[in-house]
Write a protein that holds these residues in place. Structure first.
Motif, mmCIF file in Angstrom:
data_model
loop_
_atom_site.group_PDB
_atom_site.id
_atom_site.type_symbol
_atom_site.label_atom_id
_atom_site.label_comp_id
_atom_site.label_asym_id
_atom_site.label_seq_id
_atom_site.Cartn_x
_atom_site.Cartn_y
_atom_site.Cartn_z
ATOM 1 N N LYS A 3 21.500 -26.515 14.326
ATOM 2 C CA LYS A 3 22.951 -26.716 14.206
ATOM 3 C C LYS A 3 23.688 -25.549 14.860
ATOM 4 O O LYS A 3 23.257 -24.404 14.760
ATOM 5 C CB LYS A 3 23.348 -26.770 12.724
ATOM 6 N N ASN A 5 27.472 -23.782 15.022
ATOM 7 C CA ASN A 5 28.750 -23.789 14.311
ATOM 8 C C ASN A 5 29.900 -23.373 15.226
ATOM 9 O O ASN A 5 30.063 -22.198 15.531
ATOM 10 C CB ASN A 5 28.655 -22.852 13.101
ATOM 11 N N LEU A 312 28.363 -34.272 16.775
ATOM 12 C CA LEU A 312 27.906 -33.933 15.433
ATOM 13 C C LEU A 312 26.449 -34.364 15.224
ATOM 14 O O LEU A 312 25.638 -33.598 14.705
ATOM 15 C CB LEU A 312 28.823 -34.593 14.396
ATOM 16 N N TRP A 317 28.667 -28.581 15.242
ATOM 17 C CA TRP A 317 29.429 -28.585 14.000
ATOM 18 C C TRP A 317 30.837 -28.003 14.233
ATOM 19 O O TRP A 317 30.982 -27.041 14.978
ATOM 20 C CB TRP A 317 28.644 -27.729 12.984
#
Ligand code: PLP
Length: 355
Positions: A3, A5, A312, A317
Motif C-alpha cells: 500500500k 499512502n 485503490l 491510498w
C-alpha cells in the motif's frame, strides 16, 4: 499487496519513526513503562524534548536568537496566536488558499489586515508574484505550501517587514533560510510527526512588542521561557517528531529531502502531462512537490470515480482530491518513496491501456 499512502494529512511517516514511537508507547527505552504514563518532567522525557528541539535547529540551520517551541492546538491555533503576539495595528497577508484565508480571518479580530495579493480569482491555481509589501505593516504572512490546491512558494521572500510563514505542509522538505523569517510554524502531521503537536520557530527578540495583554497560554513568551514545558506538552507526538527528525538526519538531511521531493514530483508531473487522461490543476511554475493535484481531462471526466477505485484496488491510498478541487491529489511528503510514485505512474499507464 503493498500500500502507498498519498493522503494529505495526517499522512505518511517514516516506518522507522512509527515503529520506534509504537515501541515507546509500550516500553520506553527499556524502562518498563510506557512514555504515555511517564511524567513530562522526568529526565527521560526532557531528553526527548531537548533532542527534538536540537534536531529541528540543526536540520533547518536555525540561527542563534531563535527558539523552537512545541505546542498543542494545531496550526489553526497559530492563526490567532500570530496576530495576538505580533499585530499592533496592521498586518499584510498573501492569500494562496483555504489555509491562508483562515489565517487572515483570525488576524482581522486583532487589527487592520491588508490582503496584498490573492490567487482566488483563478481558484488558487497559482502563487501571486510582484506584489507590494506595505512597509508600515507589522508583518507579512505567507503560506508556503498550499496543501489543498497544490501550489508552493519555493523561495524565501525578501521583505522589508518581518515575514511569518505557515509551513505546515512543506517544512523539512527543502533548506530554508530561517534568518529571513520572524516566525515559521505548522501542524506537525505531514512531514514531522503524528497529529497533536505544532512546531514554532520564532525570533526571540521579536516577541513582547505588542501593547495588548496576552492570555498566558497564548503568549509565545510563556512557552519559549519554559522550554515548551509550561504545561503538559503532547509527549507522544513530540517523541514521534524526534524519531522523524532522526530519520531525516540519517537519510542526509533536508538537502536530501529536497532532492527526493524533486525526483518524485518530476516523475509524476511528467506522467500527468504525458497521459491524455489527466491534467495538472496548478500552473507549471508553481506546482507543489508535496501535494500533486490533477484531474481527469474534460473528455474523460466520467472515468474519475473508476480511476479512483482502480488506483485503490492497486494499493494507492488517499488519492481523492479535496472537494474544492476535485480529481486527485497525490501527496508526496518526505517519507513517500520514489517506488510509491512509480507504482502510481504504472497504475495511470495501466488505466490508459485499459481504455
Ligand atoms: N495550514 C496548512 C498549510 C495546512 O495544510 C493545514 C492542515 O492541513 C493547516 C494549516 C491546519 O492545521 P491544523 O489541522 O494542525 O490546525
Amino acid at each position: 499487496m503493498k500500500k502507498y499512502n498519498f493522503g494529505a494529512g495526517p499522512s505518511i511517516l517514516p516506518q522507522q519513526a512509527m515503529k520506534a514511537t509504537a515501541e515507546a508507547c509500550i516500553d520506553f527505552n527499556g524502562i518498563g513503562l510506557s512514555l504515555m504514563e511517564m511524567s513530562h518532567r522526568s529526565k527521560e522525557f526532557q531528553a526527548v524534548m531537548d533532542e527534538a528541539q536540537a534536531l529541528m535547529k540543526e536540520l533547518l540551520g536555525v540561527p542563534e536568537g531563535y527558539s523552537v517551541i512545541f505546542l498543542g492546538g494545531g496550526a489553526s491555533l497559530e492563526f490567532c496566536m500570530v496576530p495576538y503576539n505580533f499585530l499592533e495595528k496592521k498586518a499584510a497577508y498573501v492569500n494562496t488558499g483555504v489555509w491562508a484565508t483562515k489565517a487572515q480571518k483570525e488576524a482581522k479580530l486583532f487589527g487592520e489586515v491588508v490582503e496584498v495579493a490573492s490567487s482566488a480569482d483563478k481558484n488558487f491555481t497559482y502563487v501571486p508574484k510582484g506584489y507590494t509589501i506595505p512597509t508600515d505593516a507589522d508583518y507579512l504572512h505567507i503560506t508556503t505550501n498550499n496543501t489543498i490546491y497544490g501550489t508552493e512558494i519555493f523561495t524565501d521572500i525578501d521583505s522589508p517587514i518581518p515575514v511569518i510563514a505557515d509551513m505546515s505542509s512543506d517544512i523539512l522538505s527543502r533548506p530554508v533560510d530561517v534568518s529571513k523569517y520572524t516566525m515559521i510554524y505548522g501542524g506537525a502531521q505531514k512531514n514531522l510527526a503524528m497529529a497533536g503537536v505544532t512546531f514554532v520557530i520564532v525570533k526571540d527578540d521579536m516577541l513582547g512588542k505588542v501593547s495588548r495583554t496576552i492570555p498566558t497560554m497564548l503568549d509565545y513568551r510563556t512557552h519559549q521561557k519554559k522550554g515548551s514545558m509550561f504545561n503538559t506538552p503532547p509527549v507522544i507526538p513530540i517523541y514521534s517528531a524526534m524519531q522523524t527528525l532522526r530519520w531525516i538526519k540519517q537519510e542526509g538531511g533536508v538537502k536530501e529531502m529536497d532532492r527526493r521531493a524533486s525526483e518524485r514530483a518530476d516523475l509524476l508531473y511528467a506522467e500527468i502531462d504525458r497521459n491524455k487522461f489527466f491534467r495538472g490543476t496548478a500552473v507549471a511554475e508553481d506546482r507543489s512537490r508535496m501535494n500533486i493535484c490533477f484531474v481527469m481531462n474534460d473528455e474523460y471526466k466520467d472515468l474519475e470515480a473508476e480511476f479512483l477505485s482502480f488506483a485503490l484496488e492497486n494499493g494507492m491510498w488517499g488519492l481523492k482530491g479535496h472537494r474544492d478541487v476535485g480529481g486527485f491529489r497525490a501527496s508526496c511528503y518526505n517519507a513517500m518513496s520514489v517506488e510509491g510514485v512509480k507504482a502510481l505512474i504504472a497504475c495511470m499507464q495501466e488505466f490508459e491501456k485499459k481504455h
